[in-house]
Design an enzyme around this catalytic site. Structure first.
Site, PDB file in Angstrom:
ATOM      1  N   ASP A  98     -57.669   9.949 -86.128  1.00 31.63           N
ATOM      2  CA  ASP A  98     -56.259  10.274 -86.171  1.00 31.63           C
ATOM      3  C   ASP A  98     -56.113  11.616 -86.875  1.00 31.63           C
ATOM      4  O   ASP A  98     -56.732  11.853 -87.909  1.00 31.63           O
ATOM      5  CB  ASP A  98     -55.500   9.194 -86.950  1.00 31.63           C
ATOM      6  CG  ASP A  98     -54.221   8.780 -86.267  1.00 31.63           C
ATOM      7  OD1 ASP A  98     -53.396   9.670 -86.022  1.00 31.63           O
ATOM      8  OD2 ASP A  98     -54.054   7.580 -85.987  1.00 31.63           O
ATOM      9  N   ASP A 199     -51.199  12.721 -84.247  1.00 28.25           N
ATOM     10  CA  ASP A 199     -49.940  12.109 -84.669  1.00 28.25           C
ATOM     11  C   ASP A 199     -48.753  13.054 -84.445  1.00 28.25           C
ATOM     12  O   ASP A 199     -48.819  14.228 -84.825  1.00 28.25           O
ATOM     13  CB  ASP A 199     -50.061  11.787 -86.169  1.00 28.25           C
ATOM     14  CG  ASP A 199     -48.987  10.861 -86.657  1.00 28.25           C
ATOM     15  OD1 ASP A 199     -48.930   9.713 -86.180  1.00 28.25           O
ATOM     16  OD2 ASP A 199     -48.190  11.282 -87.528  1.00 28.25           O
ATOM     17  N   GLU A 255     -49.935  12.152 -79.577  1.00 33.04           N
ATOM     18  CA  GLU A 255     -48.801  11.237 -79.676  1.00 33.04           C
ATOM     19  C   GLU A 255     -47.559  12.096 -79.510  1.00 33.04           C
ATOM     20  O   GLU A 255     -47.086  12.719 -80.452  1.00 33.04           O
ATOM     21  CB  GLU A 255     -48.772  10.505 -81.021  1.00 33.04           C
ATOM     22  CG  GLU A 255     -47.772   9.368 -80.993  1.00 33.04           C
ATOM     23  CD  GLU A 255     -47.172   9.061 -82.353  1.00 33.04           C
ATOM     24  OE1 GLU A 255     -46.628   7.963 -82.518  1.00 33.04           O
ATOM     25  OE2 GLU A 255     -47.228   9.917 -83.250  1.00 33.04           O
ATOM     26  N   HIS A 328     -50.245   0.309 -83.538  1.00 32.38           N
ATOM     27  CA  HIS A 328     -49.876  -0.112 -84.891  1.00 32.38           C
ATOM     28  C   HIS A 328     -48.389   0.086 -85.196  1.00 32.38           C
ATOM     29  O   HIS A 328     -47.938  -0.264 -86.268  1.00 32.38           O
ATOM     30  CB  HIS A 328     -50.719   0.685 -85.891  1.00 32.38           C
ATOM     31  CG  HIS A 328     -50.414   2.146 -85.839  1.00 32.38           C
ATOM     32  ND1 HIS A 328     -50.705   2.929 -84.736  1.00 32.38           N
ATOM     33  CD2 HIS A 328     -49.803   2.968 -86.716  1.00 32.38           C
ATOM     34  CE1 HIS A 328     -50.295   4.166 -84.953  1.00 32.38           C
ATOM     35  NE2 HIS A 328     -49.743   4.219 -86.154  1.00 32.38           N
ATOM     36  N   ASP A 329     -47.649   0.695 -84.280  1.00 32.87           N
ATOM     37  CA  ASP A 329     -46.211   0.905 -84.480  1.00 32.87           C
ATOM     38  C   ASP A 329     -45.368  -0.037 -83.625  1.00 32.87           C
ATOM     39  O   ASP A 329     -44.137   0.041 -83.662  1.00 32.87           O
ATOM     40  CB  ASP A 329     -45.817   2.338 -84.082  1.00 32.87           C
ATOM     41  CG  ASP A 329     -46.391   3.400 -85.001  1.00 32.87           C
ATOM     42  OD1 ASP A 329     -46.630   3.099 -86.187  1.00 32.87           O
ATOM     43  OD2 ASP A 329     -46.596   4.535 -84.525  1.00 32.87           O
TER      44      ASP A 329
HETATM   45  O1  TEU Z   1     -45.450   7.605 -85.395  1.00 36.62           O
HETATM   46  C1  TEU Z   1     -44.521   8.493 -84.902  1.00 36.62           C
HETATM   47  C2  TEU Z   1     -43.245   7.969 -84.525  1.00 36.62           C
HETATM   48  O2  TEU Z   1     -42.601   8.541 -83.678  1.00 36.62           O
HETATM   49  C3  TEU Z   1     -42.749   6.804 -85.227  1.00 36.62           C
HETATM   50  O3  TEU Z   1     -41.497   7.116 -85.735  1.00 36.62           O
HETATM   51  C4  TEU Z   1     -42.674   5.694 -84.294  1.00 36.62           C
HETATM   52  O4  TEU Z   1     -41.789   6.013 -83.255  1.00 36.62           O
HETATM   53  C5  TEU Z   1     -42.168   4.538 -85.048  1.00 36.62           C
HETATM   54  O5  TEU Z   1     -43.134   4.220 -86.000  1.00 36.62           O
HETATM   55  C6  TEU Z   1     -41.951   3.391 -84.140  1.00 36.62           C
HETATM   56  O6  TEU Z   1     -41.301   2.440 -84.895  1.00 36.62           O
HETATM   57  C7  TEU Z   1     -46.544   8.166 -85.996  1.00 36.62           C
HETATM   58  C8  TEU Z   1     -47.478   7.082 -86.454  1.00 36.62           C
HETATM   59  O7  TEU Z   1     -47.972   6.396 -85.345  1.00 36.62           O
HETATM   60  C9  TEU Z   1     -46.752   6.205 -87.414  1.00 36.62           C
HETATM   61  O8  TEU Z   1     -47.521   5.108 -87.818  1.00 36.62           O
HETATM   62  C10 TEU Z   1     -46.376   7.064 -88.598  1.00 36.62           C
HETATM   63  O9  TEU Z   1     -45.604   6.300 -89.487  1.00 36.62           O
HETATM   64  C11 TEU Z   1     -45.605   8.301 -88.184  1.00 36.62           C
HETATM   65  O10 TEU Z   1     -46.189   8.973 -87.096  1.00 36.62           O
HETATM   66  C12 TEU Z   1     -45.573   9.292 -89.310  1.00 36.62           C
HETATM   67  O11 TEU Z   1     -46.833   9.821 -89.508  1.00 36.62           O
END
Ligand code: TEU
Ligand code: CA
Length: 550
Positions: A98, A199, A255, A328-329
């Site tokens: 990442d 990210d 991403e 993970h999100d």
């Molecule tokens: O997520 C980016 C992001 O757009 C998040 O706001 C996502 O849409 C949200 O978590 C969904 O609920 C990335 C990573 O994947 C996330 O884990 C991080 O928290 C975020 O960036 C900040 O680095």
């Protein structure tokens, strides 16, 4: 179309904090991952995407990095990492890291310097602005709740943070920032890693002047139009490609939060020299209610199918897609798109796997998805750990925009913590994840859903995923065949046809618990894989998935 290893690969995402704890402190770690490498190899995947393992104060579980060239204390040491890389490579597994470079932690030494004074050499590593009439520079709201600007008394200015205030945004317009980031990337690539998942890479360039954002019902304006796909993002990625990426045989996936098809063609177009691929989010962010992502509404199947169709057709010949149901999100795939009741969990998890893994694009499996792991179902706010969830609960419940019950209902459906409960390894305390107290509760269903049971059972979700992966490696039609959506207007069936070198592959997936009619013409030929024993001809049984080749 040009062939490439990353087009033929299947990726497995590890969220280290929740994967496997080797030393009983309740937190997953690198030695834990090493102990499970055989499990990952046996599944048959090619690449591991490792969520951040860098030094971090863990405001956002490692997505707030205080040192890009050190390993988080809880996860181990750089020696552990080097051992992981060697042992993964020994097993034929690649590792992509990442790369979180839209922002750092506020505890990064660059930021510690930057906030010291307006003349500090690191001042312009971040985005500072003067307040307006004693208020923030503009009305932007952070994606994690509250304002996107944090006042810093020392120099009487504000810094920008799209995410939490412990995640200040880097200033990519500063050439020194780009050079520092590119040097760091080079350092990792020289170590032998196999690529990066980048990210929120779509946010690195901001519109100058910081105009106010549009305000809905909430307190803050929307920063998205001024930060997503900003004026220089493609220029900076091409520079990154030229100075770093192009020198290695690696894979990259951006991403690309908020990405549209038109933008994706720029990030990932074959002729663009930016990234290999991007993640798009339309199928997982499809429904937005008055509280943004906080809703339990689902996309209809026709909407879902049209999104996949649009992305396949749109990128056809231009770039390569990625395929995922969760990460993970996101909540657990089977709970969100399938049916996690005991009766249909396995069937629907296999059906979802079939639907995704037979499509064109590089598929991603999020840890535990191969077991059919389900949402956490946490009923109490105290059980949640994710700052996005907790901030949203506070903001909406105390702001009177949602009741406690409503907000808990939404969290249970969509909170990121649903994906972050520990990996369920066996029927042992805490699912075998830790001998201590896990940092987040284990899902209560670990006795029925765990890796030990499923690896021993030839009929499990795990065994089925293994077969899906094996088929992709064996049949070029699954990787390179064309894609055509069938039964586009059906709210029950997700069906499509792949074609390659004179052969056709029919993929039929019933997204409901009813029997549905399905044209017999699609079921000619030989059954390649299916989640039922014995074939039915003109119907699809509840959550049935079947793949035929002619
Ligand atoms: O997520 C980016 C992001 O757009 C998040 O706001 C996502 O849409 C949200 O978590 C969904 O609920 C990335 C990573 O994947 C996330 O884990 C991080 O928290 C975020 O960036 C900040 O680095
Ligand atoms: Ca540990």
């Amino acid at each position: 179309m040009e062939k490439a290893w990353w087009k033929e690969a299947v990726v497995y995402q590890i969220y280290p904090r929740s994967f496997c704890d080797s030393n009983g402190d309740g937190i997953g770690d690198i030695q834990g991952i090493i102990s499970k490498l055989d499990y990952i190899r046996d599944l048959g995947v090619d690449i591991i995407w490792l969520s951040p393992v860098y030094q971090s104060p863990n405001d956002d579980n490692g997505y707030d990095i205080s040192d890009y060239q050190a390993i988080m204390d809880e996860f181990g040491t750089m020696e552990d990492f080097d051992e992981l890389l060697i042992k993964a490579h020994d097993r034929g597994l690649k590792i992509i890291m990442d790369l979180v470079v839209n922002h750092t932690s506020d505890e990064h030494k660059w930021f510690a310097e930057s906030r010291k004074g307006r003349d500090n050499p690191y001042r312009d590593f971040y985005i500072w602005a003067e307040g307006k009439n004693g208020m923030a520079p503009n009305n932007w709201g952070s994606w994690f709740g509250g304002p996107a600007w944090e006042y810093d008394e020392k120099t009487d200015m504000y810094y920008l943070h799209i995410f939490s205030k412990k995640q200040p945004d880097l200033n990519w317009d500063n050439e020194k920032v780009r050079t520092a980031v590119f040097d760091m990337m080079t350092w990792w690539l020289d170590k032998g890693i196999d690529g990066f998942r980048m990210d929120v890479i779509s946010l690195i360039s901001k519109v100058p002047g910081f105009p106010d954002g549009e305000k809905g019902e909430g307190l803050y304006g929307d920063l998205t139009p001024f930060c997503a796909h900003g004026p220089h993002v493609h220029e900076y990625l091409r520079e990154m490609n030229e100075r770093v990426l192009s020198k290695y045989d690696i894979m990259t996936v951006g991403e690309a939060a908020c990405v549209t098809l038109e933008e994706a063609k720029k990030y990932a177009g074959y002729d663009r020299h930016e990234l290999n691929t991007v993640f798009q989010f339309e199928h997982v962010e499809g429904v937005k209610g008055p509280l943004g992502k906080w809703t339990d509404e689902k996309l209809s199947l026709t909407q879902l199918k049209r999104i996949f169709k649009k992305w396949d057709e749109g990128m056809d010949g231009i770039g390569w897609n990625t395929l995922f149901w969760s990460n993970h999100d996101q909540p657990r795939a089977v709970s969100r798109f399938g049916d996690d009741s005991p009766k249909y969990r396995e069937l629907s998890a296999k059906m979802l796997g079939t639907c995704l893994h037979m499509m064109r694009g590089t598929p991603y499996i999020y840890q535990g998805e191969e077991l059919g792991m389900t949402n956490a179902g946490f009923e109490r706010l105290e059980q949640y750990r994710d700052l996005e969830s907790i901030n949203a609960y506070r903001e909406y419940v105390s702001g009177g925009r949602a009741s406690h019950e409503e907000m808990i209902k939404y969290l249970k459906f969509i909170s990121r913590d649903n994906a972050r409960t520990p990996m369920q390894w066996e029927d042992a305390p805490n699912g075998g994840f830790t001998e201590g107290t896990p940092w987040i509760e284990v899902n209560g269903n670990y006795k029925e859903i765990n890796a030990a049971l499923e690896t021993a059972d030839t009929d499990s979700v795990y065994a089925y995923y293994k077969e899906l992966i094996r088929l992709r490696h064996e049949m070029e039609i699954i990787v390179y065949g064309s894609f055509e959506l069938l039964m586009e207007d059906s709210e029950e069936v997700f069906a499509y046809k792949r074609e390659y070198e004179g052969k056709s592959l029919f993929v039929l997936c019933n997204f409901t618990k009813e029997e549905v009619i399905c044209p017999e013409a699609f079921r000619e030929g030989k059954l390649v894989i299916g989640n039922y024993k014995g074939e039915a001809k003109d119907v699809l049984r509840p959550y049935e998935a079947a793949v035929y080749i002619v």
